[in-house]
Design a protein around this motif. Structure first.
Motif, mmCIF file in Angstrom:
data_model
loop_
_atom_site.group_PDB
_atom_site.id
_atom_site.type_symbol
_atom_site.label_atom_id
_atom_site.label_comp_id
_atom_site.label_asym_id
_atom_site.label_seq_id
_atom_site.Cartn_x
_atom_site.Cartn_y
_atom_site.Cartn_z
ATOM 1 N N PRO A 5 -9.599 0.930 -11.546
ATOM 2 C CA PRO A 5 -9.389 2.234 -10.898
ATOM 3 C C PRO A 5 -7.966 2.737 -11.119
ATOM 4 C CG PRO A 5 -9.527 0.458 -9.276
ATOM 5 C CD PRO A 5 -9.856 -0.140 -10.599
ATOM 6 N N PRO A 6 -7.772 4.052 -11.158
ATOM 7 C CA PRO A 6 -6.426 4.590 -11.394
ATOM 8 C C PRO A 6 -5.479 4.248 -10.239
ATOM 9 C CG PRO A 6 -7.965 6.346 -10.829
ATOM 10 C CD PRO A 6 -8.776 5.110 -11.010
ATOM 11 N N ASN A 8 -3.278 5.513 -7.886
ATOM 12 C CA ASN A 8 -2.832 6.765 -7.264
ATOM 13 C C ASN A 8 -2.712 6.611 -5.744
ATOM 14 O OD1 ASN A 8 -5.513 6.635 -6.560
ATOM 15 N ND2 ASN A 8 -6.182 8.223 -7.983
ATOM 16 N N ALA A 9 -2.318 5.391 -5.322
ATOM 17 C CA ALA A 9 -2.243 5.104 -3.879
ATOM 18 C C ALA A 9 -1.210 5.979 -3.179
ATOM 19 C CB ALA A 9 -1.924 3.627 -3.663
ATOM 20 N N TYR A 11 -0.781 9.051 -3.263
ATOM 21 C CA TYR A 11 -1.378 10.275 -2.721
ATOM 22 C C TYR A 11 -2.014 10.016 -1.357
ATOM 23 C CZ TYR A 11 -0.662 12.540 -7.220
ATOM 24 O OH TYR A 11 -0.097 13.088 -8.341
ATOM 25 N N PHE A 12 -2.745 8.921 -1.255
ATOM 26 C CA PHE A 12 -3.399 8.693 0.038
ATOM 27 C C PHE A 12 -2.386 8.237 1.091
ATOM 28 C CE2 PHE A 12 -4.124 4.040 -0.205
ATOM 29 C CZ PHE A 12 -4.226 3.698 1.142
ATOM 30 N N ALA A 14 0.620 9.468 1.291
ATOM 31 C CA ALA A 14 1.196 10.747 1.729
ATOM 32 C C ALA A 14 0.235 11.477 2.664
ATOM 33 C CB ALA A 14 1.511 11.616 0.513
ATOM 34 N N ALA A 15 -1.051 11.472 2.320
ATOM 35 C CA ALA A 15 -2.039 12.174 3.150
ATOM 36 C C ALA A 15 -2.130 11.547 4.533
ATOM 37 C CB ALA A 15 -3.406 12.142 2.461
ATOM 38 N N TYR A 16 -2.106 10.212 4.604
ATOM 39 C CA TYR A 16 -2.236 9.546 5.899
ATOM 40 C C TYR A 16 -0.996 9.792 6.764
ATOM 41 C CZ TYR A 16 -6.650 7.125 5.023
ATOM 42 O OH TYR A 16 -7.978 6.837 4.815
ATOM 43 N N LEU A 18 0.888 12.465 6.608
ATOM 44 C CA LEU A 18 0.801 13.856 7.056
ATOM 45 C C LEU A 18 -0.243 14.026 8.161
ATOM 46 C CD1 LEU A 18 1.278 15.779 3.711
ATOM 47 C CD2 LEU A 18 2.750 15.887 5.710
ATOM 48 N N ILE A 19 -1.367 13.312 8.051
ATOM 49 C CA ILE A 19 -2.394 13.358 9.093
ATOM 50 C C ILE A 19 -1.812 12.884 10.423
ATOM 51 C CG2 ILE A 19 -4.379 11.997 9.889
ATOM 52 C CD1 ILE A 19 -5.435 14.227 8.442
ATOM 53 N N ALA A 20 -1.078 11.765 10.371
ATOM 54 C CA ALA A 20 -0.457 11.240 11.601
ATOM 55 C C ALA A 20 0.526 12.267 12.164
ATOM 56 C CB ALA A 20 0.247 9.917 11.301
ATOM 57 N N ALA B 59 -14.178 3.000 -7.588
ATOM 58 C CA ALA B 59 -13.845 2.598 -8.961
ATOM 59 C C ALA B 59 -13.337 3.756 -9.813
ATOM 60 C CB ALA B 59 -15.074 1.960 -9.614
ATOM 61 N N ILE B 67 -8.566 9.261 1.062
ATOM 62 C CA ILE B 67 -8.282 10.512 1.795
ATOM 63 C C ILE B 67 -9.577 11.073 2.390
ATOM 64 C CG2 ILE B 67 -7.458 12.899 1.504
ATOM 65 C CD1 ILE B 67 -5.554 11.819 -0.652
#
Lengths: 54, 253
Positions: A5-6, A8-9, A11-12, A14-16, A18-20, B59, B67
């Motif tokens: 898998p790519p 790109n952790a 991004y998530f 950052a999203a989490y 910002l959600i908090a 995957a 997200i």
């Protein structure tokens, strides 16, 4: 490309964060607004139903 | 156990002049720590922990797909719980003219706006690594942004009108109209060419997710619903207390 898998952790993460910030920030703002209006009610003499009874 | 309630009566008017419509009596809610709000925030934190550490990485999309567990529940709660509640409270207000329904609609609109903000913040962060762009002006994204502005307009409208009954009536009409966008947003992925994926859960057939991801998503749905209820209750209490202050100020004039 290794077929996994790519990566790109970031991004998530950052999203989490910002959600908090969004939900936690709104809850904090709401509690502060409520505390302010309760101070006014206290000055007006309205009994606080949440205060411990004696 | 019955709680005593403190109420402020509306201002007394001389018998010679016609009495104005009396606002509904407002009881002062209890203070102290809002346990439901604490539980709601902890539940959302637990859902995020479960998504990060106890749910497999998708995957094709990689970790950015996580997200999904905050974006989708925020959207579902705002669009299918919060805004319909605004519409129902607004519609019943126009019928019964009960101020409590006006305050419920106002509170639900503000909390829904927070959830929609979370959707609009997390969507582009998910879109960038998967679509290669932060934003695209396709039907679903554009309609969701438009609805966000309508709800902002609803709250701005409320702040701009001093007369209580007029404010409630105008905002009730806007609250009813705003919810009409929700079915268009839901069906937009079927009606238009869009980058946004089709529903994986809210669709006629079974959810197209592996069981571990489905369980995390259901947990997140429950957590975000609980947080919505907790925030709505806190916002409603604030609205009731603010109304008490307004009544007291009117009585003192």
């Amino acid at each position: 490309m290794n077929g996994g898998p790519p990566d790109n952790a970031a991004y998530f993460h950052a999203a989490y964060v910002l959600i908090a910030f969004v939900y936690g920030g709104y809850a904090a703002v709401l509690l502060r607004r409520r505390a302010r209006v309760r101070q006014v009610l206290d000055r007006l003499g309205a009994p606080d139903l949440g205060a411990p009874s004696r | 156990m019955s709680n005593p309630s403190f109420t402020l009566s509306p201002p007394v008017t001389p018998a010679a002049t016609p009495a104005p419509a009396a606002p509904a009596a407002v009881a002062r809610p209890a203070g102290g720590i809002d346990l439901l709000l604490v539980v709601g925030l902890l539940a959302v934190a637990a859902a995020m922990v479960r998504a990060v550490w106890f749910t497999p990485i998708e995957a094709m999309q990689g970790a950015a797909q996580k997200i999904f567990y905050v974006h989708v529940p925020s959207a579902v709660v705002a669009l299918y719980l919060g805004l319909p509640l605004v519409a129902i409270a607004s519609g019943v207000y126009l019928w019964l003219k009960d101020d409590r329904l006006d305050r419920l609609a106002e509170s639900a609109a503000e909390v829904s706006l927070v959830f929609m903000t979370a959707v609009l913040v997390t969507g582009p962060i998910w879109g960038k690594p998967i679509w290669g762009t932060w934003w695209t002006w396709d039907a679903r994204l554009t309609l969701t942004l438009f609805l966000w502005f309508v709800v902002v307009g609803y709250l701005v409208l409320r702040g701009a009108i001093d007369d209580r009954a007029q404010r409630a009536r105008y905002s009730a009409v806007l609250g009813l109209l705003a919810v009409l966008l929700v079915p268009f947003i839901h069906l937009s992925v079927y009606m238009f060419r869009t980058l946004h994926p089709m529903p994986v859960v809210l669709k006629p057939s079974a959810p197209s997710l592996p069981p571990e991801m489905t369980h995390t998503l259901l947990f997140a749905f429950a957590a975000f619903t609980l947080l919505f209820v907790a925030l709505l209750r806190a916002r409603l209490r604030y609205a009731n207390e603010r109304e008490l202050v307004a009544l007291a100020e009117e009585a003192g004039q």
